[in-house]
Scaffold this motif. Sequence first.
Motif, PDB file in Angstrom:
ATOM      1  N   SER B  97       0.625  -1.162   0.144  1.00 38.20           N
ATOM      2  CA  SER B  97      -0.362  -0.186  -0.280  1.00 38.20           C
ATOM      3  C   SER B  97       0.053   0.918  -0.088  1.00 38.20           C
ATOM      4  O   SER B  97       0.407   2.564   0.149  1.00 38.20           O
ATOM      5  CB  SER B  97      -1.062  -0.360   1.581  1.00 38.20           C
ATOM      6  N   ALA B  99       4.038   3.298  -1.902  1.00 38.07           N
ATOM      7  CA  ALA B  99       5.609   3.244  -3.226  1.00 38.07           C
ATOM      8  C   ALA B  99       6.526   3.703  -1.668  1.00 38.07           C
ATOM      9  O   ALA B  99       7.337   3.453  -2.573  1.00 38.07           O
ATOM     10  CB  ALA B  99       4.602   4.448  -3.884  1.00 38.07           C
ATOM     11  N   SER B 100       6.747   4.492  -0.958  1.00 39.77           N
ATOM     12  CA  SER B 100       7.383   5.458  -0.080  1.00 39.77           C
ATOM     13  C   SER B 100       8.444   4.625  -0.134  1.00 39.77           C
ATOM     14  O   SER B 100       9.393   4.498   0.740  1.00 39.77           O
ATOM     15  CB  SER B 100       7.258   6.479   0.215  1.00 39.77           C
ATOM     16  N   ILE B 102       8.933   1.073  -0.185  1.00 39.34           N
ATOM     17  CA  ILE B 102       9.630   0.367  -0.941  1.00 39.34           C
ATOM     18  C   ILE B 102      11.255   0.057  -0.702  1.00 39.34           C
ATOM     19  O   ILE B 102      12.003   0.870  -1.000  1.00 39.34           O
ATOM     20  CB  ILE B 102       9.205   0.037  -2.550  1.00 39.34           C
TER      21      ILE B 102
END
Lengths: 115, 114
Positions: B97, B99-100, B102
């Motif tokens: 949920s 992206a930051s 990853i």
Amino acid sequence: GAGVSQSPSNKVTEKGKDVELRCDPISGHTALYWYRQSLGQGLEFLIYFQGNSAPDKSGLPSDRFSAERTGGSVSTLTIQRTQQEDSAVYLCASSQQDRGHQPQHFGDGTRLSIL
Amino acid sequence: AQSVTQPDIHITVSEGASLELRCNYSYGATPYLFWYVQSPGQGLQLLLKYFSGDTLVQGIKGFEAEFKRSQSSFNLRKPSVHWSDAAEYFCAVGPYSSASKIIFGSGTRLSIRP
């Protein structure tokens, strides 16, 4: 082509100058990401845009970095008062919303060199 | 702390030989795992991803990866490599949920011996 397009491909500038990097995502992709890749390193997250939501700016390293996305499409990453440590390859990626929050398609990047 | 380790910086295999690239992770929650490939002159491309279900996932270009929770690993495999597989491979882990959050490994460069 139908891929993610970034410009310029290479940028050399003097320390202290401002630079603008452009990303044109795949048509219809609502998610857009900026990453930075330094030599021998993995990707460092910078910023994430998703549709009309407020962008996730948590990866921007300093207030010299900013990004905007106009009309839900093209994005510009701006670095003000560049420093030598800003030298890196800046990658843009886009994704379809329904494929999760990971980047799917990357551009070829902009190689930024600060003299 | 959350991390991804790719122990091999550079691997060389002969064309036609099998390949296994290692990826180990440290992650506090259920990991979502990815492999990307960066070919010379081309952008990064998502090879495959694991979210849940069958722990052996198939990707593009004949690649597969196996999630082993007990070993905290997600190794990438290919039965027979082709010269065109020469590239940099990145493993990544993160939540579905966000992206930051990853995290990418530092990559493994694959060379193919003719």
